[in-house]
Design a protein around this motif. Structure first.
Motif, PDB file in Angstrom:
ATOM      1  N   GLY A  89       0.720  -1.391   0.008  1.00 22.38           N
ATOM      2  CA  GLY A  89      -0.199   0.275  -0.359  1.00 22.38           C
ATOM      3  C   GLY A  89       1.154   1.744  -0.529  1.00 22.38           C
ATOM      4  O   GLY A  89       0.207   2.462   0.231  1.00 22.38           O
ATOM      5  N   ASP A  90       2.393   1.307  -0.200  1.00 19.92           N
ATOM      6  CA  ASP A  90       3.003   2.428   0.029  1.00 19.92           C
ATOM      7  C   ASP A  90       2.850   3.278  -1.922  1.00 19.92           C
ATOM      8  O   ASP A  90       3.522   4.459  -1.801  1.00 19.92           O
ATOM      9  CB  ASP A  90       4.191   1.977   0.308  1.00 19.92           C
ATOM     10  CG  ASP A  90       4.764   1.137  -1.266  1.00 19.92           C
ATOM     11  OD1 ASP A  90       4.323   0.942  -2.060  1.00 19.92           O
ATOM     12  OD2 ASP A  90       6.594   1.139  -0.750  1.00 19.92           O
ATOM     13  N   GLY A  91       1.908   2.632  -2.366  1.00 22.19           N
ATOM     14  CA  GLY A  91       1.857   3.491  -3.575  1.00 22.19           C
ATOM     15  C   GLY A  91       2.959   2.871  -4.894  1.00 22.19           C
ATOM     16  O   GLY A  91       2.849   4.028  -5.731  1.00 22.19           O
ATOM     17  N   LEU A  92       4.357   2.754  -4.671  1.00 21.06           N
ATOM     18  CA  LEU A  92       5.367   2.228  -5.330  1.00 21.06           C
ATOM     19  C   LEU A  92       4.840   0.564  -6.091  1.00 21.06           C
ATOM     20  O   LEU A  92       4.057   0.576  -5.814  1.00 21.06           O
ATOM     21  CB  LEU A  92       6.536   1.989  -4.338  1.00 21.06           C
ATOM     22  CG  LEU A  92       6.927   3.847  -3.650  1.00 21.06           C
ATOM     23  CD1 LEU A  92       8.031   3.138  -2.980  1.00 21.06           C
ATOM     24  CD2 LEU A  92       6.965   4.623  -4.904  1.00 21.06           C
ATOM     25  N   TRP A  93       5.720   0.527  -6.591  1.00 21.21           N
ATOM     26  CA  TRP A  93       5.628  -0.116  -7.789  1.00 21.21           C
ATOM     27  C   TRP A  93       6.317  -2.074  -7.436  1.00 21.21           C
ATOM     28  O   TRP A  93       7.105  -2.029  -6.555  1.00 21.21           O
ATOM     29  CB  TRP A  93       6.688  -0.190  -9.354  1.00 21.21           C
ATOM     30  CG  TRP A  93       6.347  -0.642 -10.175  1.00 21.21           C
ATOM     31  CD1 TRP A  93       7.114  -2.389 -10.800  1.00 21.21           C
ATOM     32  CD2 TRP A  93       5.352  -1.198 -11.362  1.00 21.21           C
ATOM     33  NE1 TRP A  93       6.962  -2.581 -11.694  1.00 21.21           N
ATOM     34  CE2 TRP A  93       5.437  -2.159 -12.076  1.00 21.21           C
ATOM     35  CE3 TRP A  93       4.467  -0.869 -10.989  1.00 21.21           C
ATOM     36  CZ2 TRP A  93       4.935  -2.451 -13.770  1.00 21.21           C
ATOM     37  CZ3 TRP A  93       3.392  -1.448 -12.255  1.00 21.21           C
ATOM     38  CH2 TRP A  93       3.923  -2.241 -13.183  1.00 21.21           C
ATOM     39  N   GLN A 170      -1.471   2.573 -12.148  1.00 19.51           N
ATOM     40  CA  GLN A 170      -0.377   2.511 -12.360  1.00 19.51           C
ATOM     41  C   GLN A 170      -0.377   1.612 -14.079  1.00 19.51           C
ATOM     42  O   GLN A 170       0.170   1.883 -14.568  1.00 19.51           O
ATOM     43  CB  GLN A 170       0.393   2.167 -11.700  1.00 19.51           C
ATOM     44  CG  GLN A 170       0.774   3.443 -10.653  1.00 19.51           C
ATOM     45  CD  GLN A 170       1.458   2.664  -8.974  1.00 19.51           C
ATOM     46  OE1 GLN A 170       1.840   0.849  -8.978  1.00 19.51           O
ATOM     47  NE2 GLN A 170       1.524   3.037  -8.038  1.00 19.51           N
ATOM     48  N   VAL A 171      -0.887   0.538 -13.810  1.00 18.19           N
ATOM     49  CA  VAL A 171      -1.024  -0.233 -15.670  1.00 18.19           C
ATOM     50  C   VAL A 171      -1.252   0.060 -16.119  1.00 18.19           C
ATOM     51  O   VAL A 171      -0.955   0.498 -17.436  1.00 18.19           O
ATOM     52  CB  VAL A 171      -0.671  -1.756 -14.792  1.00 18.19           C
ATOM     53  CG1 VAL A 171      -1.167  -2.295 -15.850  1.00 18.19           C
ATOM     54  CG2 VAL A 171      -0.353  -2.623 -14.012  1.00 18.19           C
ATOM     55  N   VAL A 172      -3.298   0.557 -15.593  1.00 18.40           N
ATOM     56  CA  VAL A 172      -3.787   1.027 -17.098  1.00 18.40           C
ATOM     57  C   VAL A 172      -3.325   2.537 -17.259  1.00 18.40           C
ATOM     58  O   VAL A 172      -3.148   2.947 -18.714  1.00 18.40           O
ATOM     59  CB  VAL A 172      -5.275   1.397 -16.302  1.00 18.40           C
ATOM     60  CG1 VAL A 172      -6.231   2.316 -17.187  1.00 18.40           C
ATOM     61  CG2 VAL A 172      -6.039   0.264 -16.005  1.00 18.40           C
ATOM     62  N   GLN A 173      -3.253   2.678 -16.423  1.00 16.53           N
ATOM     63  CA  GLN A 173      -2.516   4.689 -16.991  1.00 16.53           C
ATOM     64  C   GLN A 173      -0.995   4.488 -17.884  1.00 16.53           C
ATOM     65  O   GLN A 173      -1.209   5.241 -18.545  1.00 16.53           O
ATOM     66  CB  GLN A 173      -1.983   5.656 -16.449  1.00 16.53           C
ATOM     67  CG  GLN A 173      -2.703   6.701 -15.814  1.00 16.53           C
ATOM     68  CD  GLN A 173      -2.617   6.987 -14.241  1.00 16.53           C
ATOM     69  OE1 GLN A 173      -2.189   8.006 -14.662  1.00 16.53           O
ATOM     70  NE2 GLN A 173      -3.582   6.967 -13.124  1.00 16.53           N
ATOM     71  N   VAL A 209      11.716  10.983 -15.766  1.00 15.86           N
ATOM     72  CA  VAL A 209      10.765  11.196 -14.781  1.00 15.86           C
ATOM     73  C   VAL A 209       9.294  10.352 -15.226  1.00 15.86           C
ATOM     74  O   VAL A 209       9.199  11.060 -14.036  1.00 15.86           O
ATOM     75  CB  VAL A 209      10.896  12.906 -15.988  1.00 15.86           C
ATOM     76  CG1 VAL A 209      11.887  13.860 -15.875  1.00 15.86           C
ATOM     77  CG2 VAL A 209       9.667  13.258 -16.695  1.00 15.86           C
ATOM     78  N   MET A 210       8.953   9.717 -15.269  1.00 15.42           N
ATOM     79  CA  MET A 210       7.847   9.427 -14.588  1.00 15.42           C
ATOM     80  C   MET A 210       8.284   8.455 -13.576  1.00 15.42           C
ATOM     81  O   MET A 210       8.880   7.596 -13.493  1.00 15.42           O
ATOM     82  CB  MET A 210       7.095   8.473 -15.667  1.00 15.42           C
ATOM     83  CG  MET A 210       6.725   8.279 -17.585  1.00 15.42           C
ATOM     84  SD  MET A 210       6.250   7.082 -18.481  1.00 15.42           S
ATOM     85  CE  MET A 210       5.014   6.911 -17.784  1.00 15.42           C
ATOM     86  N   ARG A 211       7.303   8.204 -13.085  1.00 17.76           N
ATOM     87  CA  ARG A 211       7.413   7.580 -11.449  1.00 17.76           C
ATOM     88  C   ARG A 211       5.829   7.323 -11.260  1.00 17.76           C
ATOM     89  O   ARG A 211       4.720   8.233 -11.753  1.00 17.76           O
ATOM     90  CB  ARG A 211       7.583   8.589 -10.735  1.00 17.76           C
ATOM     91  CG  ARG A 211       6.938   9.828 -10.420  1.00 17.76           C
ATOM     92  CD  ARG A 211       7.653   9.962  -9.032  1.00 17.76           C
ATOM     93  NE  ARG A 211       6.877   9.140  -7.796  1.00 17.76           N
ATOM     94  CZ  ARG A 211       7.865   9.015  -6.966  1.00 17.76           C
ATOM     95  NH1 ARG A 211       8.616   9.820  -6.376  1.00 17.76           N
ATOM     96  NH2 ARG A 211       7.215   7.891  -5.528  1.00 17.76           N
ATOM     97  N   PRO A 212       5.685   6.106 -10.352  1.00  9.01           N
ATOM     98  CA  PRO A 212       4.358   5.491  -9.862  1.00  9.01           C
ATOM     99  C   PRO A 212       4.136   6.507  -8.964  1.00  9.01           C
ATOM    100  O   PRO A 212       4.746   6.828  -7.924  1.00  9.01           O
ATOM    101  CB  PRO A 212       4.578   4.430  -9.795  1.00  9.01           C
ATOM    102  CG  PRO A 212       6.402   3.900  -8.961  1.00  9.01           C
ATOM    103  CD  PRO A 212       6.963   5.181  -9.917  1.00  9.01           C
ATOM    104  N   ALA A 218       2.711   9.977 -12.283  1.00 10.16           N
ATOM    105  CA  ALA A 218       3.169  11.222 -12.553  1.00 10.16           C
ATOM    106  C   ALA A 218       4.099  11.760 -13.292  1.00 10.16           C
ATOM    107  O   ALA A 218       5.256  10.349 -13.010  1.00 10.16           O
ATOM    108  CB  ALA A 218       2.838  12.202 -10.564  1.00 10.16           C
ATOM    109  N   PHE A 219       5.120  12.842 -13.211  1.00  7.65           N
ATOM    110  CA  PHE A 219       6.097  13.035 -13.091  1.00  7.65           C
ATOM    111  C   PHE A 219       7.118  14.206 -13.237  1.00  7.65           C
ATOM    112  O   PHE A 219       6.894  15.134 -12.413  1.00  7.65           O
ATOM    113  CB  PHE A 219       5.650  14.118 -14.961  1.00  7.65           C
ATOM    114  CG  PHE A 219       5.052  12.823 -16.243  1.00  7.65           C
ATOM    115  CD1 PHE A 219       5.731  12.214 -17.176  1.00  7.65           C
ATOM    116  CD2 PHE A 219       3.351  12.629 -16.265  1.00  7.65           C
ATOM    117  CE1 PHE A 219       5.401  10.955 -17.679  1.00  7.65           C
ATOM    118  CE2 PHE A 219       3.471  11.825 -16.755  1.00  7.65           C
ATOM    119  CZ  PHE A 219       3.927  10.452 -17.392  1.00  7.65           C
ATOM    120  N   GLN A 220       8.073  13.762 -12.735  1.00  9.01           N
ATOM    121  CA  GLN A 220       8.904  14.814 -11.784  1.00  9.01           C
ATOM    122  C   GLN A 220       8.649  16.232 -12.188  1.00  9.01           C
ATOM    123  O   GLN A 220       9.064  16.375 -13.679  1.00  9.01           O
ATOM    124  CB  GLN A 220      10.697  14.446 -11.543  1.00  9.01           C
ATOM    125  CG  GLN A 220      10.311  13.168 -10.967  1.00  9.01           C
ATOM    126  CD  GLN A 220      11.697  12.780 -11.853  1.00  9.01           C
ATOM    127  OE1 GLN A 220      13.017  13.947 -11.104  1.00  9.01           O
ATOM    128  NE2 GLN A 220      11.778  11.231 -10.974  1.00  9.01           N
TER     129      GLN A 220
END
Length: 450
Positions: A89-93, A170-173, A209-212, A218-220
């Protein structure tokens, strides 16, 4: 781990003009590429009639699908290396859980496209996304058999990514958003094959610069200018390539050609003649199944068009000639102020001897280059989020003056298509046509209806 989830002993590569190498590392990906349903995409052009305008645009849905897979693979590599999940649940990959479903969805996202793609879809009321899901989930397809070798529920998981119902955004986007692997590949690939340099952008920087995060990707904020460049490249490609009036003209001819064929072969006497399009009969009656659909590709239709040049029906024969020999209709831009003139122009075209049903058309082509999220929209868009150093998110158009200038603004035009002959006065042997041509041409000024 299922057998087909295993890595290949040694990765395989496809040489590619856009990405240089496309790396195949999983057995399931290689097996999917070798299915008959995926190989069919070699016989469907990515840009349809645009190849009749930009002669280099002969690339296929097959090459594009491989490109979308490769960009997705690179995104997964970046996320695994720089943003691996540490706690649930930390929102990372979570690479172990999500990589394979993302890669398969990327590879298969276009597998349901039919011949000449969107034109065919419009005429026969098919839906390539629905058919894609059916190819993935039907036990009768080779694709489904490969996916089921991963796990019994895996075909439905992959289909849900394409249908945008998969639980991980994340996968959908990655596959479907305002800046996704699909769009990034087709912009670069279409720019390369059409020779239009303004369609290019800095893919490497954008991927960097993409990040989950918990709600998607999102993008940095340091990469904002690369994202701006992507938005403007997309804008230019739609205006200069996808909305090119000659390509749209050839789509009109193709559309009317298929409509005329459906009408002509609905007569039982014509249905048995030489060159009858037996593979299209289920679509004329809208009684097709998946097997019928998968028999079709661009070459199938082109072969029928070649037969129809010799048809006893003069309209079917002439439209086939115009399409195969690249004889586009002419067009003019019209507006709400000049739209009232169209019935009169159609009457003149009828008097000149053309059936207005098959030799005239209106076509609207508009694109929304970028829009911020609006929950009241029928299909809300996933807006592009920039992530600041402290982790706060900010929507792209709120900090980019360039993107803000085109946000929510549709660009494009609406055109009236008509026979090129209406701009010529080549009927010198008869006085009847002179006033018709002259009356028609009085309404036309350059590219605009006046």
């Amino acid at each position: 781990m299922a057998y087909r989830d295993e890595r290949l002993p040694r990765e395989k590569v496809f040489r590619d003009p856009v990405h240089n190498y496309i790396y195949i590392q999983h057995q399931v990906i290689l097996d999917l590429i070798n299915t008959k349903e995926f190989q069919r995409l070699r016989r469907i052009k990515q840009l349809g009639t645009a190849s009749l305008v930009f002669h280099g645009a002969e690339h296929t849905r097959f090459t594009h699908s491989l490109g979308v897979y490769e960009i997705t693979r690179r995104i997964c590599d970046n996320f695994k290396r720089n943003y691996p999940t540490k706690t649930a649940g930390d929102g990372l990959w979570d690479d172990d859980k999500e990589r394979l479903v993302a890669l398969c969805a990327a590879l298969l996202h276009d597998i349901g496209h039919g011949p000449y793609s969107h034109t065919f879809e419009h005429i026969f009321n098919t839906d390539h996304e629905v058919i894609t899901a059916e190819i993935l989930t039907s036990p009768e397809t080779e694709v489904n058999q490969v996916l089921r070798a991963v796990s019994p529920e895996f075909p439905e998981q992959v289909a849900s990514v394409i249908q945008k119902t998969y639980p991980n955004p994340q996968v959908v986007q990655m596959i479907s958003s305002q800046i996704d692997a699909d769009r990034m590949d087709y912009l670069l690939r279409d720019a390369y094959h059409t020779g239009t340099k303004y369609g290019t952008f800095d893919l490497t920087r954008i991927l960097r610069v993409m990040r989950p995060y918990r709600d998607g990707i999102a993008f940095q904020i340091s990469g904002m200018h690369a994202v701006e460049d992507y938005i403007m490249s997309r804008f230019q490609m739609y205006q200069q390539i996808y909305f090119h009036p000659t390509s749209r003209s050839m789509e009109v001819i193709l559309s009317h050609l298929l409509l005329r064929a459906r009408e002509y072969y609905s007569n039982a006497d014509n249905a048995n003649e030489m060159g009858a399009p037996y593979l299209l009969f289920p679509f004329f009656k809208h009684e097709f199944d998946l097997d019928d659909y998968l028999l079709l590709d661009d070459g199938t239709l082109t072969t029928y068009f070649a037969h129809w040049r010799q048809s006893g029906d003069p309209i079917l024969s002439d439209l086939s000639h115009r399409f195969l020999d690249r004889k586009p209709l002419k067009s003019v831009i019209y507006t709400s102020e000049t739209e009232h003139e169209l019935p009169g122009l159609r009457d003149l075209i009828e008097k000149a001897g053309f059936n207005a049903k098959y030799y005239t058309a209106t076509n609207n082509s508009y694109d929304l280059p970028y829009d911020a999220y609006d929950p009241k929209m029928k299909k809300p868009l996933t807006q592009i989020e920039l992530m600041e150093e402290d982790g706060d998110l900010i929507e792209l158009s709120s900090v980019s003056a360039l993107v803000n200038a085109i946000t929510g603004k549709f660009s494009g035009d609406q055109r009236f298509f008509f026979p090129r002959e209406m701009l010529q006065n080549n009927a010198a042997d008869t006085d009847l046509f002179d006033p018709i041509y002259q009356a028609f041409q009085q309404h036309i000024h350059n590219d605009t209806l006046i």
